[in-house]
Design a protein around this motif. Structure first.
Motif, PDB file in Angstrom:
ATOM      1  N   ILE A 168       7.886   7.650  -6.880  1.00 59.73           N
ATOM      2  CA  ILE A 168       6.695   8.030  -7.641  1.00 59.73           C
ATOM      3  C   ILE A 168       5.854   6.796  -7.969  1.00 59.73           C
ATOM      4  N   GLU A 169       6.520   5.703  -8.312  1.00 61.34           N
ATOM      5  CA  GLU A 169       5.787   4.457  -8.583  1.00 61.34           C
ATOM      6  C   GLU A 169       5.047   3.965  -7.337  1.00 61.34           C
ATOM      7  N   LEU A 170       5.705   4.031  -6.179  1.00 63.57           N
ATOM      8  CA  LEU A 170       5.031   3.649  -4.937  1.00 63.57           C
ATOM      9  C   LEU A 170       3.843   4.560  -4.652  1.00 63.57           C
ATOM     10  N   ALA A 171       4.021   5.857  -4.898  1.00 60.43           N
ATOM     11  CA  ALA A 171       2.927   6.810  -4.674  1.00 60.43           C
ATOM     12  C   ALA A 171       1.766   6.529  -5.618  1.00 60.43           C
ATOM     13  N   LYS A 172       2.070   6.172  -6.863  1.00 64.95           N
ATOM     14  CA  LYS A 172       1.000   5.828  -7.810  1.00 64.95           C
ATOM     15  C   LYS A 172       0.200   4.632  -7.314  1.00 64.95           C
ATOM     16  N   LYS A 173       0.897   3.673  -6.739  1.00 63.81           N
ATOM     17  CA  LYS A 173       0.239   2.437  -6.315  1.00 63.81           C
ATOM     18  C   LYS A 173      -0.492   2.590  -4.978  1.00 63.81           C
ATOM     19  N   TYR A 174       0.094   3.356  -4.038  1.00 61.07           N
ATOM     20  CA  TYR A 174      -0.440   3.392  -2.677  1.00 61.07           C
ATOM     21  C   TYR A 174      -1.076   4.727  -2.283  1.00 61.07           C
ATOM     22  N   SER A 175      -1.000   5.715  -3.154  1.00 62.76           N
ATOM     23  CA  SER A 175      -1.586   7.016  -2.848  1.00 62.76           C
ATOM     24  C   SER A 175      -2.424   7.470  -4.042  1.00 62.76           C
ATOM     25  N   ASP A 176      -2.556   8.777  -4.201  1.00 58.34           N
ATOM     26  CA  ASP A 176      -3.333   9.301  -5.325  1.00 58.34           C
ATOM     27  C   ASP A 176      -2.458  10.226  -6.172  1.00 58.34           C
ATOM     28  N   ILE A 194       1.122  15.235   6.708  1.00 55.40           N
ATOM     29  CA  ILE A 194       1.416  14.391   5.550  1.00 55.40           C
ATOM     30  C   ILE A 194       0.788  13.020   5.769  1.00 55.40           C
ATOM     31  N   ALA A 195       0.166  12.489   4.727  1.00 55.98           N
ATOM     32  CA  ALA A 195      -0.365  11.124   4.803  1.00 55.98           C
ATOM     33  C   ALA A 195       0.778  10.176   5.150  1.00 55.98           C
ATOM     34  N   LYS A 196       0.517   9.217   6.020  1.00 55.78           N
ATOM     35  CA  LYS A 196       1.566   8.272   6.449  1.00 55.78           C
ATOM     36  C   LYS A 196       2.181   7.550   5.260  1.00 55.78           C
ATOM     37  N   THR A 197       1.366   7.217   4.272  1.00 53.40           N
ATOM     38  CA  THR A 197       1.915   6.545   3.090  1.00 53.40           C
ATOM     39  C   THR A 197       2.952   7.432   2.408  1.00 53.40           C
ATOM     40  N   ASP A 198       2.610   8.713   2.231  1.00 49.09           N
ATOM     41  CA  ASP A 198       3.536   9.629   1.561  1.00 49.09           C
ATOM     42  C   ASP A 198       4.805   9.848   2.378  1.00 49.09           C
ATOM     43  N   LEU A 199       4.653   9.961   3.682  1.00 46.20           N
ATOM     44  CA  LEU A 199       5.812  10.169   4.555  1.00 46.20           C
ATOM     45  C   LEU A 199       6.775   8.990   4.463  1.00 46.20           C
ATOM     46  N   VAL A 227       5.136  14.069  -3.626  1.00 47.63           N
ATOM     47  CA  VAL A 227       6.362  13.288  -3.413  1.00 47.63           C
ATOM     48  C   VAL A 227       7.435  13.736  -4.404  1.00 47.63           C
ATOM     49  N   ASN A 228       7.056  13.888  -5.662  1.00 45.67           N
ATOM     50  CA  ASN A 228       8.007  14.328  -6.683  1.00 45.67           C
ATOM     51  C   ASN A 228       8.569  15.715  -6.343  1.00 45.67           C
ATOM     52  N   GLY A 229       7.715  16.624  -5.889  1.00 42.31           N
ATOM     53  CA  GLY A 229       8.162  17.976  -5.550  1.00 42.31           C
ATOM     54  C   GLY A 229       9.154  17.996  -4.407  1.00 42.31           C
ATOM     55  N   ILE A 230       8.842  17.281  -3.341  1.00 46.23           N
ATOM     56  CA  ILE A 230       9.746  17.235  -2.175  1.00 46.23           C
ATOM     57  C   ILE A 230      11.091  16.634  -2.578  1.00 46.23           C
ATOM     58  N   LEU A 231      11.055  15.519  -3.300  1.00 46.38           N
ATOM     59  CA  LEU A 231      12.297  14.837  -3.668  1.00 46.38           C
ATOM     60  C   LEU A 231      13.112  15.649  -4.677  1.00 46.38           C
ATOM     61  N   SER A 232      12.453  16.365  -5.563  1.00 46.10           N
ATOM     62  CA  SER A 232      13.174  17.214  -6.520  1.00 46.10           C
ATOM     63  C   SER A 232      13.907  18.340  -5.804  1.00 46.10           C
TER      64      SER A 232
END
Length: 137
Positions: A109-117, A78-83, A124-129
């Protein structure tokens, strides 16, 4: 100027990311750098709660993340940002009582939009759901 919880989450993310690569540094030092020292030594209570909480509960949180990964995947893939985004959101979902889980998911999800792709946002949404389904049971 008062920091919003959204801004605090972003600073917590940036701080935890920096700590991940500079383990010998105290998180308060990063807070000073990230906020240009504009808050002095006044650390928002929620920022301390998030950072300390993620660090204290990291093994349990990471174990939960591992549970929802596709077979053959490990946390190292997992990308460190996503983790770090997942760790913050799961900490909030499990340990912060006065916060609806959906708020934590939306903020992640907002953080992922800003710092990931875009793929990271969906990941992120899938894991958290999946985690939310289990936590609600």
């Amino acid at each position: 100027m008062e920091l919003t919880r959204h801004h605090i989450r972003e600073i917590a993310f940036q701080t935890l990311f920096a700590l991940n690569t500079n383990e010998q540094t105290d998180w308060q030092d990063f807070f000073q750098v990230l906020t240009d020292g504009q808050y002095g030594d006044e650390y928002p209570k929620y920022l301390h709660q998030l950072i300390a909480g993620v660090l204290d509960h990291k093994p349990a949180i990471d174990q939960l993340i591992q549970k929802y990964l596709i077979a053959g995947w490990s946390l190292n893939r997992i990308a460190k940002t996503d983790l770090i985004i997942l760790e913050i959101a799961l900490y909030e979902m499990i340990y912060v009582d006065d916060l609806p889980a959906k708020v934590s998911i939306n903020e992640a999800i907002e953080l992922a939009k800003k710092y990931s792709d875009d793929r990271s946002r969906k990941f992120v949404n899938g894991i958290l759901s999946h985690a939310l389904e289990e936590l609600v049971k």
